[in-house]
Design a protein around this motif. Structure first.
Motif, mmCIF file in Angstrom:
data_model
loop_
_atom_site.group_PDB
_atom_site.id
_atom_site.type_symbol
_atom_site.label_atom_id
_atom_site.label_comp_id
_atom_site.label_asym_id
_atom_site.label_seq_id
_atom_site.Cartn_x
_atom_site.Cartn_y
_atom_site.Cartn_z
ATOM 1 N N GLN A 133 -21.748 1.150 -11.434
ATOM 2 C CA GLN A 133 -21.440 -0.278 -11.264
ATOM 3 C C GLN A 133 -20.331 -0.711 -12.220
ATOM 4 O OE1 GLN A 133 -23.338 -3.022 -9.197
ATOM 5 N NE2 GLN A 133 -21.193 -3.584 -9.565
ATOM 6 N N SER B 89 -17.143 -2.684 -0.743
ATOM 7 C CA SER B 89 -18.160 -3.305 -1.592
ATOM 8 C C SER B 89 -18.767 -2.256 -2.518
ATOM 9 C CB SER B 89 -19.255 -3.925 -0.727
ATOM 10 O OG SER B 89 -19.982 -2.893 -0.054
ATOM 11 N N TYR B 90 -19.535 -2.735 -3.499
ATOM 12 C CA TYR B 90 -20.182 -1.783 -4.398
ATOM 13 C C TYR B 90 -21.173 -0.909 -3.638
ATOM 14 C CZ TYR B 90 -23.336 0.274 -7.768
ATOM 15 O OH TYR B 90 -24.108 1.176 -8.464
ATOM 16 N N GLN B 91 -21.889 -1.511 -2.661
ATOM 17 C CA GLN B 91 -22.859 -0.741 -1.886
ATOM 18 C C GLN B 91 -22.158 0.394 -1.133
ATOM 19 O OE1 GLN B 91 -22.730 -4.131 -1.933
ATOM 20 N NE2 GLN B 91 -24.558 -4.377 -3.227
ATOM 21 N N GLU B 92 -20.982 0.142 -0.570
ATOM 22 C CA GLU B 92 -20.222 1.183 0.128
ATOM 23 C C GLU B 92 -19.688 2.224 -0.863
ATOM 24 O OE1 GLU B 92 -18.458 -1.375 3.919
ATOM 25 O OE2 GLU B 92 -17.512 -1.555 1.950
ATOM 26 N N GLN C 246 -21.047 3.049 -3.723
ATOM 27 C CA GLN C 246 -22.197 3.848 -4.171
ATOM 28 C C GLN C 246 -22.659 4.799 -3.073
ATOM 29 O OE1 GLN C 246 -25.923 1.706 -4.777
ATOM 30 N NE2 GLN C 246 -26.379 2.948 -6.594
#
Length: 667
Positions: free
Chosen positions: A18, A74-77, A79
């Motif tokens: 993150q 995005s961060y989710q992508e 990660q």
């Protein structure tokens, strides 16, 4: 942990990931941060030149991660893609997501064409999108959607079909032949990722000599491509012929016999292989390095190398205690075996060295019994027999195991602590690690050496009672076993501080262009490194010997290191400090050569991967990925540790070269 390319790749810590994402994300919407394509491809991956990159290529590559296809990551992508890179089939998954432009988990014919039209290859040699091959995968109406598993097979087959398509286009009259110039053009355009500079520059020459004219047949074309695709198999066939030796020349007949026994490699492929090698050095035989001149570093080699780099700098604390204990036990076993072999091989020289160092100028006749080292050797054999040359060997071997184990363990530990994030260690760090290793071994070597020395000189006393190791131990007691320990430290600390760095750098000099050391080069490297190390610490060894031997009637006694130094200098002169120097070099240099070559061969053939660093003296020499001009980004953690070879692999594995630069400078 996930198995990838023969090694373990650990997922990144979410909080750390993150922080890295936030560092590069430049867009903020509704309180949430996002990466742009430039943020990810240019700034984070460092995959394209930030001053002149192709915008369309940047967006297309970033879309691999941008599964929502909204133009932002995005961060989710971010990660999720890090996790994908940890899979063994990460290259195929990444390529699949490159073609899955709408993100529905399937690839349509239109999506495939859309991406292919942007590649350099399709622009130069257009593929017939109405060919029967395309219909077999996407259907005659091209409405069939292809799943990931099916698409991975399609990519593999398409790569080979493209070359055949190039041949068909050049063979306009359908004769089954193309011109040599067309052959060169097809290979450079479609198969350039499989060509080294040497092969590329000799394509016409090789084809002309092999085909005996100005045309290339379809069977020759297929065999040539098949050979380039199977160079790893070729290497295994060569090593099978030579029993693992990489410098032995192999004839065509020998290679052919092994090829037929191991695989279905055709005689035509073998013929082309030897034509290529013969053009390089014209001997009619091949050696292992010839194969590297033909085969460029492929994607899987890059992945293996990158994993080796990751292992080289991984923290031992990340592994379990049981694993670390098993690794230490493994190193202990290898070190003890190698040390025992080395010590036994040169023990007679060590005995001569010890007796020469103990010989002093004195008043009684027994003192000058040896004129030189050769005279000493002859007299030991004459008066004590061949076995006399091995007096004290048993305690020496008993001490080798803990000595080598502690030396290697401490050296590895200190090296790990002094390495930077890229796994590099400065020369001063190598010296400090070696010095610490030398100092740590004294706790084991001093007791064993004092017993060994007293057994070695016992034979000098004519008619004396036979001395046994246990008798010497009882006579000395615990504190007596460490008599001369200061001198032992003065010898072993500088010895290891000189030896380990000298060996590492000498070994690198003798390695071939691929970082491989033959057994002979390892032996020579160990022997060369032992010359300065052994010779320069001889004075400390002389002092240690004088302190540890039994003083006989009429001989000078010493109370410590300084006292021994002063008395030896006053009574015998400066040259006395170098007594046995020649014997010491002739003993230590080959001993460490034999020890290190034994150790490296044991770990090479019996190596067990515990997820930590490799044993000292066997670190992998990793070839840098790319041009080596840009340092690897320390923020490439977890799966992103292999992101560069994964993205590079799209081109080197599948030949899908996307334009990297704009014709005009990007803003």
């Amino acid at each position: 942990m996930t198995l990838l390319g023969g090694g373990f790749l650990k997922r990144a810590n979410p909080s750390h990931l993150q922080d890295i994402f936030n560092k590069y994300a430049t867009v903020e919407k509704n309180g949430e941060k996002f990466m742009t394509p430039e943020d990810f491809i240019i700034k984070f991956l460092n995959f394209l030149d930030e001053k002149n990159y192709n915008v369309d290529t940047t967006k297309l590559l970033a879309a691999i991660v941008d599964t929502s296809k909204d133009g932002l990551i995005s961060y989710q992508e971010f990660q999720a893609f890090e996790g994908l890179l940890c899979f063994p089939d990460a290259l195929y998954k990444t390529a699949f997501q490159l073609f899955d432009t709408n993100g529905n988990g399937m690839v349509s014919f239109q999506e495939f064409v859309e991406v292919m039209q942007k590649t350099e290859l399709q622009k130069k040699i257009p593929f017939n999108m109405n060919s029967p091959f395309i219909e077999l995968y996407f259907g005659r109406d091209k409405k069939r959607l292809v799943t990931y598993n099916e698409f991975s097979q399609f990519l593999h087959d398409f790569h080979e079909e493209y070359a055949i398509e190039g041949f068909r286009r050049a063979d306009k009259e359908g004769t089954g032949f193309i011109s040599i110039l067309d052959f060169q053009d097809i290979m450079i355009s479609i198969k350039s990722h499989l060509l080294t500079k040497q092969v590329q520059s000799h394509l016409i020459e090789t084809a002309r000599e092999s085909q005996g004219g100005s045309r290339v047949s379809f069977p020759y074309f297929i065999a040539f491509n098949s050979l380039l695709n199977n160079m790893e198999l070729v290497k295994r066939i060569y090593l099978n012929v030579t029993n693992g030796h990489r410098t032995q020349e192999v004839s065509k007949e020998e290679f052919m016999h092994s090829a037929q026994a191991m695989s279905q490699m055709t005689p035509l492929e073998v013929e082309i292989l030897f034509h290529l090698c013969d053009i390089l050095h014209q001997t009619g035989r091949i050696v292992y390095n010839d194969l590297y001149a033909i085969a460029p570093e492929q994607y899987f080699k890059q992945i293996t190398n990158r994993l080796a780099e990751i292992h080289a700098v991984s923290s031992p604390e990340e592994r379990g205690v049981v694993i670390q204990i098993l690794e230490s036990t493994y190193r202990f076993a290898l070190g003890s075996i190698a040390g025992a072999v080395g010590a036994t091989a040169v023990y007679p020289i060590d005995l001569v060295k010890t007796r020469m160092q103990n010989q002093r100028a004195g008043s009684f006749i027994g003192e000058l019994m040896y004129r030189n080292s050769l005279d000493c050797f002859k007299k030991v054999v004459r008066h004590e027999g061949i076995l006399g040359l091995y007096r004290g060997l048993l305690p020496q071997l008993m001490g080798v195991a803990p000595e080598k184990a502690i030396k290697l363990t401490v050296n590895d530990l200190v090296r790990d602590k002094l390495m930077d994030k890229n796994g590099n260690i400065p020369l001063i760090g190598e010296i400090v690690a070696g010095a610490c290793a030398g100092g740590s071994q004294v706790v084991f070597t001093n007791p064993l050496e004092i017993v060994k020395i007293r057994l070695q000189v016992a034979g000098e006393i004519a008619g004396g009672a036979k001395v046994r190791a246990w008798t010497v131990v009882k006579e000395l007691g615990l504190f007596g076993l460490y008599k001369g320990a200061k001198a032992c430290l003065l010898r072993d600390v500088p010895f290891s501080a000189i030896y380990f760095p000298a060996y590492a750098h000498t070994k690198a000099k003798f390695a071939d262009e691929n970082g491989y050391n033959s057994p002979l080069s390892l032996l020579v490297s160990g022997a060369i490194a032992g010359i300065p190390a052994a010779s320069l610490v001889t004075p400390a060894d002389v002092i240690k010997t004088r302190l540890q031997v039994v003083t006989r009637a009429g001989q000078t006694t010493y109370t410590g290191v300084l006292d021994a130094t002063r008395k030896i200098f006053v009574e015998e002169g400066f040259r006395a400090f170098w007594k046995g120097a020649v014997a010491r070099v002739f003993r230590s240099s080959p001993q460490f050569g034999v020890t290190l070559v034994t150790y490296e061969l044991l770990q090479r053939y019996l190596y067990i991967d515990f997820g930590g660093t490799r044993p000292t003296g066997s670190e992998l020499k990793v070839t840098a990925i790319g041009d080596g001009k840009k340092p690897r980004n320390p923020d490439h953690v977890g799966g992103y540790s292999v992101s560069l070879p994964i993205f590079t692999g799209i081109e080197t594995k599948f030949g899908l070269c996307l334009p990297k630069f704009n014709t005009t400078k990007a803003s």
